[in-house]
Design a protein around this motif. Structure first.
Motif, PDB file in Angstrom:
ATOM      1  N   HIS A   1      73.511 -26.047  47.528  1.00  0.00           N
ATOM      2  CA  HIS A   1      72.433 -26.633  48.320  1.00  0.00           C
ATOM      3  C   HIS A   1      72.059 -28.012  47.781  1.00  0.00           C
ATOM      4  CE1 HIS A   1      68.353 -25.872  50.503  1.00  0.00           C
ATOM      5  NE2 HIS A   1      68.774 -27.115  50.644  1.00  0.00           N
TER       6      HIS A   1
ATOM      7  N   CYS B   1      73.487 -29.106  61.461  1.00  0.00           N
ATOM      8  CA  CYS B   1      74.332 -27.944  61.149  1.00  0.00           C
ATOM      9  C   CYS B   1      74.219 -27.555  59.680  1.00  0.00           C
ATOM     10  CB  CYS B   1      75.778 -28.239  61.504  1.00  0.00           C
ATOM     11  SG  CYS B   1      76.106 -28.345  63.278  1.00  0.00           S
ATOM     12  N   GLU B   2      74.200 -28.541  58.787  1.00  0.00           N
ATOM     13  CA  GLU B   2      74.090 -28.252  57.362  1.00  0.00           C
ATOM     14  C   GLU B   2      72.725 -27.658  57.026  1.00  0.00           C
ATOM     15  OE1 GLU B   2      75.044 -31.955  55.482  1.00  0.00           O
ATOM     16  OE2 GLU B   2      77.211 -31.692  55.754  1.00  0.00           O
TER      17      GLU B   2
ATOM     18  N   ARG C   1      69.775 -20.373  56.796  1.00  0.00           N
ATOM     19  CA  ARG C   1      70.280 -19.002  56.833  1.00  0.00           C
ATOM     20  C   ARG C   1      70.456 -18.444  55.419  1.00  0.00           C
ATOM     21  NH1 ARG C   1      73.432 -21.163  61.114  1.00  0.00           N
ATOM     22  NH2 ARG C   1      75.153 -21.585  59.680  1.00  0.00           N
TER      23      ARG C   1
ATOM     24  N   GLN D   1      70.842 -25.953  59.026  1.00  0.00           N
ATOM     25  CA  GLN D   1      70.821 -24.585  59.549  1.00  0.00           C
ATOM     26  C   GLN D   1      71.538 -23.627  58.601  1.00  0.00           C
ATOM     27  OE1 GLN D   1      72.540 -25.403  63.395  1.00  0.00           O
ATOM     28  NE2 GLN D   1      70.556 -25.427  64.420  1.00  0.00           N
ATOM     29  N   SER D   2      72.622 -24.083  57.981  1.00  0.00           N
ATOM     30  CA  SER D   2      73.323 -23.255  56.990  1.00  0.00           C
ATOM     31  C   SER D   2      72.430 -22.982  55.790  1.00  0.00           C
ATOM     32  CB  SER D   2      74.609 -23.947  56.531  1.00  0.00           C
ATOM     33  OG  SER D   2      75.523 -24.062  57.595  1.00  0.00           O
ATOM     34  N   HIS D   3      71.713 -24.012  55.321  1.00  0.00           N
ATOM     35  CA  HIS D   3      70.773 -23.828  54.205  1.00  0.00           C
ATOM     36  C   HIS D   3      69.690 -22.821  54.592  1.00  0.00           C
ATOM     37  CE1 HIS D   3      71.721 -28.256  52.911  1.00  0.00           C
ATOM     38  NE2 HIS D   3      72.753 -27.443  52.771  1.00  0.00           N
TER      39      HIS D   3
END
Length: 213
Positions: free
Chosen positions: A149, A65-66, A72, A68-70
């Protein structure tokens, strides 16, 4: 060439000078495809090991999940870079093609490569956060993105290493993967920085002599 906050990556040297700005722009171009590779390896491990310890699976799911956030966030960064006129899309496509080749490796090797990339990223992140040598202290959108990040990379870099231990991936494969990942990262980053700086020279944003200095 003083840095200033801008509305969108690539519009001006937000990171104190043009070279340091382009270094981070190049890193951002690497990240979406690199993170897709790591996400794929960890997701495949989750699918292949339903019997794994619950705590480790939870860490792996949170890691995905983390990442994927990076991914995006850096796709948006790279879109702004492309809109500024930099050849971001072409350069990203080259990276995507290279990552596609190593994505054909077996799961153990992909996990070892993922752990190597995460280790190198965490080392770089620690250097970035150490002071203002690499990343400007200016509180603009780009510096906030990179600090967020880097902090998350340091916090979760152990996850892929834990998966390697759980999967009993051998030392030689881990060491070979680290050597390969170091070469890939160094070569690709150098090429991207050179391409972005060459673009700036062609459009007259900076002279060759000043850029070299």
């Amino acid at each position: 060439m003083a840095g200033r906050c801008v509305d969108g990556a690539g519009c001006a040297p937000w990171n104190g000078d043009l070279f340091r700005t382009r270094l981070f722009d190049a890193l951002s171009l690497l990240l979406p495809c690199g993170e897709a590779f790591v996400i794929g390896a960890v997701s495949d491990w989750l699918a292949a090991t339903p019997q794994a310890e619950a705590g480790l699976r939870e860490q792996a799911e949170r890691f995905v999940c983390e990442e994927q956030s990076h991914q995006r966030a850096h796709r948006l960064y790279n879109d702004r870079l492309a809109r500024s006129g930099a050849p971001a899309l072409v350069l990203e496509q080259r990276i995507e093609s290279a990552v596609r080749e190593i994505s054909q490796l077996d799961l153990g090797t992909r996990l070892a490569m993922s752990a190597a990339f995460e280790h190198l990223t965490a080392l770089l992140s620690a250097e970035v956060l150490r002071g203002s040598v690499w990343l400007s202290a200016s509180p603009c959108r780009e510096t906030r993105l990179w600090r967020w990040h880097c902090e998350e990379e340091i916090a979760h870099c152990h996850v892929t290493a834990d998966l390697l231990r759980a999967g009993k991936v051998g030392y030689l494969r881990r060491a070979g993967s680290l050597a390969l990942a170091t070469c890939f990262l160094g070569i690709d980053l150098t090429r991207l920085v050179f391409a972005l700086c060459a673009h700036d020279v062609r459009r007259g944003a900076v002279g060759r002599g000043r850029l070299l200095r």
